[in-house]
Design an enzyme around this catalytic site. Structure first.
Site, PDB file in Angstrom:
ATOM      1  N   CYS A   1       0.833  -1.214   0.000  1.00 52.03           N
ATOM      2  CA  CYS A   1       0.000   0.000   0.000  1.00 52.03           C
ATOM      3  C   CYS A   1       0.859   1.252   0.000  1.00 52.03           C
ATOM      4  CB  CYS A   1      -0.924  -0.013   1.221  1.00 52.03           C
ATOM      5  SG  CYS A   1      -1.995   1.433   1.340  1.00 52.03           S
TER       6      CYS A   1
ATOM      7  N   CYS B   1      -0.514   4.056   2.272  1.00 54.10           N
ATOM      8  CA  CYS B   1      -0.367   3.764   3.704  1.00 54.10           C
ATOM      9  C   CYS B   1       1.057   4.039   4.185  1.00 54.10           C
ATOM     10  CB  CYS B   1      -0.702   2.305   3.989  1.00 54.10           C
ATOM     11  SG  CYS B   1      -2.310   1.750   3.415  1.00 54.10           S
ATOM     12  N   ASP B   2       2.050   3.658   3.379  1.00 50.25           N
ATOM     13  CA  ASP B   2       3.422   3.587   3.875  1.00 50.25           C
ATOM     14  C   ASP B   2       4.421   4.493   3.161  1.00 50.25           C
ATOM     15  OD1 ASP B   2       2.564   1.648   5.659  1.00 50.25           O
ATOM     16  OD2 ASP B   2       2.962   0.013   4.259  1.00 50.25           O
TER      17      ASP B   2
END
Length: 304
Positions: free
Chosen positions: A132, A135-136
């Site tokens: 992701c 997300c990261d």
């Protein structure tokens, strides 16, 4: 559970929530069962520019708007992991880890999940390997990263990363990296900090305590490509394992087979959104959510 619902919707993404909104407006006794967080995989998208009404919106924000809209109509959402659907009797039984639920009709909207490389990436998830980008990405601010993938998913990941990281190296085992929309390729090709390596077959994630790069084979020659982080973007596969043995027809890729009315091969069971295959787009999922509910309503009326 003793209660028999008119309708159970399995999945709380755009398709499932749309079906839920229409179900509540139709005054159907409805339960929506979501495994994790409501909103679906669109929440993991970076900037969404092709959903009508929003020329530019973050995927997470769009997902939240779907959830807020559904909750405004008091859609009953519970969290459980569905293990099996029993279609041997009526009403149907939906068997989860926490409870067994009963319904006269079912809409399946469980979407897809990330496809894995099938190498040793599981050893490094959370330690330099991620699926992701939204997300990261910020863990790699001003660092160098690798995107391993194909097609539109890999291109999207690279574009999501390019303004955050120092450099993106895209590794694909295809002869050419292509995206569904030409504008995405234009942006990729104009980015000064994105490098694309084609015909590179991933062999192994490198590292000990954390991922440090990828070992690839290019024209039969092995090469180590180092980076601070690795994002895997190989595309998606359907969340349909729980349907095995249910009698619901799946195609060879595991997607639910439906007709234009979102009907499966079993009367009273419908499927919509990404789980039904085709173009994996949020606008398609929303449209099919409405169609599936219309078909479910017609079926429920026939029972009366």
């Amino acid at each position: 559970m003793d209660e028999v619902y008119d309708l159970i919707i399995i999945g709380g993404g755009p398709a499932g929530l749309t079906a839920g909104i229409y179900a509540m407006r139709a005054k159907l006794n409805t339960l929506c069962i979501e495994k994790e967080n409501e909103g679906g995989k669109i929440a993991e998208a970076g900037i969404v520019e092709n959903y009508p009404g929003f020329d530019n919106i973050r995927g997470f924000e769009l997902a939240q708007k779907f959830v807020e809209h559904a909750k405004k109509f008091n859609l009953n959402i519970t969290h459980d992991t569905i293990k099996k659907i029993d279609t041997s009797d009526r009403p149907f039984k939906v068997i989860g880890e926490n409870n067994t639920y009963t319904a006269k009709a079912i809409i399946i909207a469980t979407g897809t999940k990330d496809k894995k490389l099938g190498l040793n990436e599981d050893d490094f998830v959370g330690r330099g390997v991620s699926y992701c980008t939204t997300c990261d990405a910020f863990f790699y601010l001003n660092k160098e990263v690798i995107v391993v993938g194909r097609g539109t998913p890999a291109v999207m990941s690279a574009l999501n990363l390019k303004d955050i990281v120092k450099k993106v190296t895209v590794i694909t085992d295809k002869e050419e990296l292509r995206a569904a929309e030409s504008i995405m390729m234009e942006r990729l090709n104009s980015a000064e900090n994105i490098e694309v390596i084609t015909n590179a077959k991933p062999l192994k994630i490198l590292g000990s305590d954390k991922a440090e790069g990828v070992l690839v084979s290019i024209d039969g020659e092995e090469k180590e490509i180092k980076a601070d982080g690795i994002f895997i973007s190989m595309g998606h596969i359907p969340n349909s394992e729980f349907l095995e043995g249910s009698g619901i027809e799946l195609n060879k890729s595991g997607f639910v087979v439906v007709d234009k009315s979102c009907k499966t091969n079993i009367d009273g069971i419908f499927a919509c959104g990404d789980i039904a295959g085709g173009v994996l787009q949020v606008s398609k999922a929303v449209g099919e959510g409405a169609v599936a509910l219309a078909s479910a309503s017609k079926y429920l009326n026939s029972l009366k």
